[in-house]
Design an enzyme around this catalytic site. Structure first.
Site, PDB file in Angstrom:
ATOM      1  N   ASP A  35       0.842  -1.226   0.048  1.00 43.39           N
ATOM      2  CA  ASP A  35      -0.022   0.048   0.113  1.00 43.39           C
ATOM      3  C   ASP A  35       0.851   1.256   0.005  1.00 43.39           C
ATOM      4  O   ASP A  35       0.364   2.454  -0.607  1.00 43.39           O
ATOM      5  CB  ASP A  35      -1.034   0.049   1.387  1.00 43.39           C
ATOM      6  CG  ASP A  35      -1.977  -1.158   1.213  1.00 43.39           C
ATOM      7  OD1 ASP A  35      -2.169  -1.871   0.411  1.00 43.39           O
ATOM      8  OD2 ASP A  35      -2.655  -1.035   2.090  1.00 43.39           O
ATOM      9  N   SER A  84     -13.314   8.026  -0.657  1.00 48.46           N
ATOM     10  CA  SER A  84     -12.065   7.434  -0.009  1.00 48.46           C
ATOM     11  C   SER A  84     -11.571   8.151   1.117  1.00 48.46           C
ATOM     12  O   SER A  84     -12.328   9.216   1.510  1.00 48.46           O
ATOM     13  CB  SER A  84     -11.213   7.078  -1.252  1.00 48.46           C
ATOM     14  OG  SER A  84      -9.926   6.450  -0.694  1.00 48.46           O
ATOM     15  N   LEU A  85     -10.547   8.020   1.421  1.00 46.33           N
ATOM     16  CA  LEU A  85      -9.617   8.769   2.436  1.00 46.33           C
ATOM     17  C   LEU A  85      -8.371   9.409   1.852  1.00 46.33           C
ATOM     18  O   LEU A  85      -7.702   8.533   1.101  1.00 46.33           O
ATOM     19  CB  LEU A  85      -9.585   8.124   3.753  1.00 46.33           C
ATOM     20  CG  LEU A  85     -10.720   8.117   4.771  1.00 46.33           C
ATOM     21  CD1 LEU A  85     -10.303   7.095   5.919  1.00 46.33           C
ATOM     22  CD2 LEU A  85     -11.189   9.462   5.134  1.00 46.33           C
ATOM     23  N   LYS A 123      -7.953   2.362  11.771  1.00 46.10           N
ATOM     24  CA  LYS A 123      -8.215   2.121  10.014  1.00 46.10           C
ATOM     25  C   LYS A 123      -8.109   0.695  10.005  1.00 46.10           C
ATOM     26  O   LYS A 123      -7.025   0.314  10.078  1.00 46.10           O
ATOM     27  CB  LYS A 123      -6.973   3.001   9.428  1.00 46.10           C
ATOM     28  CG  LYS A 123      -7.372   2.813   7.997  1.00 46.10           C
ATOM     29  CD  LYS A 123      -6.537   4.018   6.976  1.00 46.10           C
ATOM     30  CE  LYS A 123      -6.454   3.461   5.564  1.00 46.10           C
ATOM     31  NZ  LYS A 123      -7.540   2.731   4.859  1.00 46.10           N
ATOM     32  N   LYS A 297     -10.867  12.213  12.399  1.00 44.09           N
ATOM     33  CA  LYS A 297     -12.262  12.918  11.937  1.00 44.09           C
ATOM     34  C   LYS A 297     -12.654  13.910  12.638  1.00 44.09           C
ATOM     35  O   LYS A 297     -12.517  13.814  14.068  1.00 44.09           O
ATOM     36  CB  LYS A 297     -13.411  11.815  11.845  1.00 44.09           C
ATOM     37  CG  LYS A 297     -13.055  10.513  10.943  1.00 44.09           C
ATOM     38  CD  LYS A 297     -14.241   9.320  11.113  1.00 44.09           C
ATOM     39  CE  LYS A 297     -13.904   8.271  10.285  1.00 44.09           C
ATOM     40  NZ  LYS A 297     -15.103   7.313  10.297  1.00 44.09           N
ATOM     41  N   LYS A 321      -1.471   6.250   8.039  1.00 41.82           N
ATOM     42  CA  LYS A 321      -0.775   5.038   8.328  1.00 41.82           C
ATOM     43  C   LYS A 321       0.271   4.652   8.819  1.00 41.82           C
ATOM     44  O   LYS A 321       1.428   5.332   8.690  1.00 41.82           O
ATOM     45  CB  LYS A 321      -0.729   4.504   6.578  1.00 41.82           C
ATOM     46  CG  LYS A 321      -2.053   4.549   5.715  1.00 41.82           C
ATOM     47  CD  LYS A 321      -2.241   3.271   5.145  1.00 41.82           C
ATOM     48  CE  LYS A 321      -3.077   3.353   3.992  1.00 41.82           C
ATOM     49  NZ  LYS A 321      -2.926   2.538   2.751  1.00 41.82           N
TER      50      LYS A 321
END
Ligand code: IVH
Length: 677
Positions: A35, A84-85, A123, A297, A321
Site C-alpha cells: 500500500d 475514499s480517504l 483504520k 475525523k 498509515k
C-alpha cells in the site's frame, strides 16, 4: 529541468501504473506492491498534476476511487456516494491537515485558535461496504465500486454471523446507509490457507485479499464456509435520524447491536490526536481486525459539512498509515516452487531476519516479470517488508551493496538447469511445467492423488512417490494399480511386508467413494468440498465428464470459474486418457457409493455440526460422512450458526465456545438417535 514532454510521459506512465495496481488490488485481489508503494505512486502523480495543471485530466486515477465492480453482480447506485480517504504517513502532513481545517472553520468559532475536536479511530484493513437498513431491517449490501455505484453482494453479506438482520431497540430511522469494513481474522485466514495447502490450491497473500475475494464469490455457501467479519463506523444517506457528532455514530451503532470498533479516542487538537495514534499503534495487535493505521475525523458533523470534500475524499477526515515493517537482509538464492497444477513460482531464500515479531527466511517474488522489474539478483542485499501482509515480500534491491559479478536472474535458464520442461503461459507472467511425462508434475500429481483428502492411500507419501518415479516403475497415476509386491522389493525402502501393505492399500482405494476420485484427479480449483458437491449431483464420473459448462455452473457450490476449469480438464486428451485408464483398466470405482442405495432419510437436513474430541466408536471422518449423508453439514469452528457440537472425550476450546454461545452439545449416542429421526 526536465522538459514538458518528459513530464507528460511520466504522468502518462504513472496513470497507467496506478490504474494497473488499483485493478490488481481491487478486482483481482492479487496486489504486487505494498500500500505504501502504491500511495507513493499516487502522490507523485498528484504532485506532477498540481505543478502542471495543463496535464491534469478529470478521469486521472489520482482523482477517482478506482473500481471493484464485476459483470457477474448487479450494479446498484449508492444513495450518497462512498468517498475514499487521503492517506498520510507523517506527523507534518497531519499538522498541515489540522492547520487547513482551522483556517476553513475560523469564521465559525468564537475562538478560532482553540484546538479542534477530533475522533481518532482504527483504520481497518478490509474492504469497504455500504449496508442499507430500512425501518431497522437490512435490505441491501453494496461494495464501494467506483464510489457512485457498486456490486450488490447482499446474499454474501448475509452469511456474516455477527451482522444483525434487524437493528436492536426501537426508533429506527426510515432509511440509513451504514458503512464499514468487511474483514477476516488472522486465525480464519490461516485456517483457510491451511485447507487450501492441503488441497493443493494456491494460498492467499493476506487476510484482506481473501476477504475481498470471498465477498465476490458467486455462491453464498462458499462465503459461509469462510468466516467473514464486519465492523461499522460511518453513515451515508439517512432519513428520520440526526447525528451531531461522529461519536454519536459509534454509540448509536453499538446500541443497535452492530459490530463497532473496539476503541476510539476523543482528542482536542492535533497534540492529543497524536497521543491517541501512538496508543492505537501499541494496542492494535490486540484488535480483532487487521489495523493498518488511524483515521482522524472532525467530530462535529456541522463542521464536516462546511469543510466539504474533494472529488475523491472528505476534507474533514484523513488517515495516517503506520509504516510497514521492513528489514534488510541478503537474498541467497531464488528457488522455484512447483504447484500441483505445474505452476512454477519463484521464492527468495533469505538470511533469516526478524520483521514485525516473526522470523522471515523466505519471501515471495511473484513471477518472472516482477524479478526483472525490480532487477533482483542472487546475492543481492534486499529490503523485505511484512505489512498487514502475512507472506513477506521483497520490496527492492539495495543496489549499492550488490556483489561484483552478480548477474541478472535468467528465469528460463534456471528452469532448464533444474531440468524443468516448462513454458510461459501465453499472455501471462506465469510459467508452468509442460508435457505429460514431466516427472516433477507426475510426482506432484501422484502425491495429491494419494493424499488424505483424496484417495487416502496409506503409505504412499512424498518419499515413496519419489522413489517409484526415480526407479521408473510408475510414470502416471494408473500405473499404481498395476504394481505388484515384486516390483517394489528391489527398491530401497521396501521389505516383503511393506511392499504387500502398499499394494493392498492401493487395491483398497479402488472401492473409494466417487468424490475422492474426483478430488484426486487434481482438477484446478476443485477442492474436496467441491468434489463432494459434484459427486452428490452427478453420481457417476461419466455423468460428470459429459456435463457442459452451463450445466456444471448450475450445480450447488460450483461457480463459473470452476465449471470452466472442469470442462477444460476433461477436454484435455491426456486427462481423458488417464481417467479412462483408471476406470476401465484399473477398475477404480467411478460411482457415488450411495447412488444405487434407496434415498437415505434426510433427518439432519439444514443442520450444521462441529465435531470435537474423540468419539467412542466413530472416527471424526466417519461421523462427518454420516452427518452429510443425512443432509447435515460439518464446519470446522463453532459460531452462532452452529446447531450442535458433537463432542467426544478430551474436547477442548470448541466445547468452551459452544457452552459460552449456548449451543447444544451432543454425544455419539445422541447423534445416532438423531440420524434415526
Ligand atoms: S471513514 C467519508 N473510517 O479506508 C469517510 N474509513 O483508505 C470515509 N477505512 O474508504 C471513510 N477504516 O474503506 C473511515 N475508521 C475508518 C476506516 C475507514 C478503514 C477504509 C474506508 C476508506 C479507506 C480509505
Amino acid at each position: 529541468m526536465a522538459d514538458l514532454s518528459d513530464i507528460a510521459r511520466r504522468v502518462e506512465h504513472l496513470r497507467a501504473e496506478v490504474a494497473r495496481h488499483e485493478r490488481l488490488y481491487r478486482v483481482e485481489h492479487q496486489p504486487e506492491i505494498t500500500d505504501a508503494r502504491f500511495d507513493a505512486l499516487v502522490r507523485e502523480l498528484q504532485e506532477l498534476e498540481d505543478a502542471h495543471p495543463e496535464l491534469a485530466a478529470p478521469d486521472s486515477p489520482s482523482r477517482t476511487v478506482g473500481d471493484d465492480r464485476l459483470d457477474a453482480f448487479e450494479t446498484v447506485r449508492h444513495i450518497r456516494p462512498m468517498a475514499s480517504l487521503d492517506n498520510t504517513y507523517s506527523r507534518d502532513e497531519l499538522s498541515a491537515f489540522d492547520q487547513r481545517l482551522m483556517r476553513t472553520l475560523a469564521d465559525e468559532r468564537a475562538d478560532p485558535g482553540e484546538p479542534l475536536p477530533y475522533i481518532v479511530e482504527p483504520k481497518i484493513d478490509g474492504l469497504a461496504i455500504s449496508l442499507v437498513y430500512e425501518d431497522g431491517r437490512l435490505v441491501r449490501a453494496v461494495t464501494r465500486g467506483n464510489g457512485e455505484e457498486g456490486d450488490n453482494v447482499t446474499a454474501n453479506v448475509r452469511t456474516i454471523p455477527t451482522l444483525p438482520d434487524h437493528l436492536d431497540g426501537d426508533g429506527h430511522p426510515d432509511l440509513i446507509e451504514i458503512r464499514g469494513e468487511i474483514y477476516m481474522t488472522l486465525a480464519e485466514f490461516q485456517r483457510v490457507n491451511q485447507e487450501r495447502e492441503r488441497e493443493g490450491e494456491p494460498k492467499f497473500m493476506n487476510p484482506r485479499n481473501l476477504a475481498a475475494g470471498t465477498i465476490k464469490q458467486l455462491d453464498p455457501r462458499v462465503v459461509a464456509r469462510r468466516r467473514l467479519e464486519i465492523v461499522l463506523y460511518s453513515v451515508g444517506a439517512h432519513e428520520g435520524i440526526r447525528f451531531d457528532r461522529q461519536r454519536d455514530v459509534h454509540e448509536r451503532f453499538r446500541a443497535w447491536g452492530l459490530p463497532v470498533v473496539e476503541k476510539y479516542w476523543q482528542a482536542r487538537g492535533l497534540g492529543e490526536a497524536w497521543a491517541a495514534i501512538e496508543e492505537l499503534d501499541r494496542l492494535r495487535s490486540t484488535f480483532a481486525y487487521p489495523t493498518d493505521g488511524a483515521v482522524i475525523k472532525l467530530d462535529r458533523v456541522a463542521w464536516q459539512d462546511i469543510a466539504g470534500s474533494t472529488s475523491k475524499a472528505p476534507r474533514w477526515a484523513i488517515s495516517y498509515k503506520f509504516a510497514a515493517e521492513q528489514a534488510e537482509t541478503v537474498l541467497r538464492k531464488i528457488s522455484i516452487q512447483v504447484g500441483r497444477t505445474g505452476a512454477l513460482t519463484p521464492v527468495a531464500e533469505l538470511d533469516p531476519v526478524v520483521i514485525a515479531g516473526s522470523t522471515v527466511s523466505r519471501a515471495t517474488l511473484h513471477n518472472e516479470d516482477e524479478i526483472a522489474r525490480k532487477d533482483i539478483r542472487e546475492g543481492d542485499t534486499v529490503i523485505v517488508e511484512k505489512a498487514g501482509e502475512i507472506i513477506p515480500a521483497v520490496v527492492r534491491v539495495v543496489t549499492e551493496k550488490r556483489p561484483a559479478g552478480a548477474a541478472p536472474f535468467d528465469f528460463a535458464a534456471r528452469l532448464r538447469e533444474l531440468g524443468h520442461d516448462a513454458e510461459r503461459v501465453p499472455g501471462q507472467a506465469a510459467w508452468r511445467l509442460k508435457g505429460r511425462n514431466n516427472p516433477d508434475l507426475t510426482r506432484r500429481r501422484i502425491e495429491h492423488f494419494a493424499g488424505r483428502t483424496a484417495m487416502d492411500i496409506d503409505g504412499l507419501g512424498t518419499e515413496i512417490v519419489r522413489q517409484l518415479i526415480d526407479a521408473d516403475v510408475v510414470r502416471d497415476i494408473p500405473d499404481l494399480y498395476r504394481l505388484k509386491p515384486d516390483d517394489l522389493l528391489p527398491l530401497e525402502k521396501f521389505a516383503q511386508k511393506s511392499a504387500d501393505n502398499l499394494v493392498a492399500a492401493i487395491d483398497a482405494s479402488r472401492a473409494n467413494d466417487l468424490w475422492r476420485l474426483i478430488h484426486g484427479l487434481g482438477i484446478p480449483h476443485v477442492g474436496a468440498q467441491s468434489a463432494k458437491d459434484l459427486a452428490r449431483h452427478f453420481k457417476s464420473l461419466d455423468a460428470l465428464m459429459a456435463a457442459d459448462t452451463g450445466t456444471l455452473a448450475e450445480v450447488d457450490g460450483i461457480g463459473p470459474v470452476m465449471a470452466e476449469s472442469i470442462t477444460a480438464f476433461f477436454a484435455d486428451p491426456d486427462n481423458e486418457a488417464r481417467v479412462r485408464a483408471l476406470a476401465d483398466e484399473a477398475e477404480v470405482n467411478t460411482r457415488a457409493l450411495d447412488a444405487d442405495a434407496p434415498d437415505q432419510p434426510q433427518t439432519l437436513d439444514g443442520l450444521t455440526f462441529v465435531i470435537t474430541g474423540t468419539l467412542p466408536s466413530l472416527s471424526r471422518d466417519e461421523a462427518k460422512a454420516l452427518i452429510e449423508s443425512a443432509g447435515g453439514k460439518c464446519t470446522g469452528s463453532v459460531s452462532k450458526k452452529t446447531d450442535y457440537l458433537l463432542a467426544g472425550e478430551s474436547a477442548g476450546s470448541k466445547l468452551d465456545k459452544a457452552n459460552a454461545l449456548g449451543i447444544p452439545v451432543i454425544d455419539e449416542a445422541k447423534l445416532r438417535a438423531m440420524l434415526d429421526g
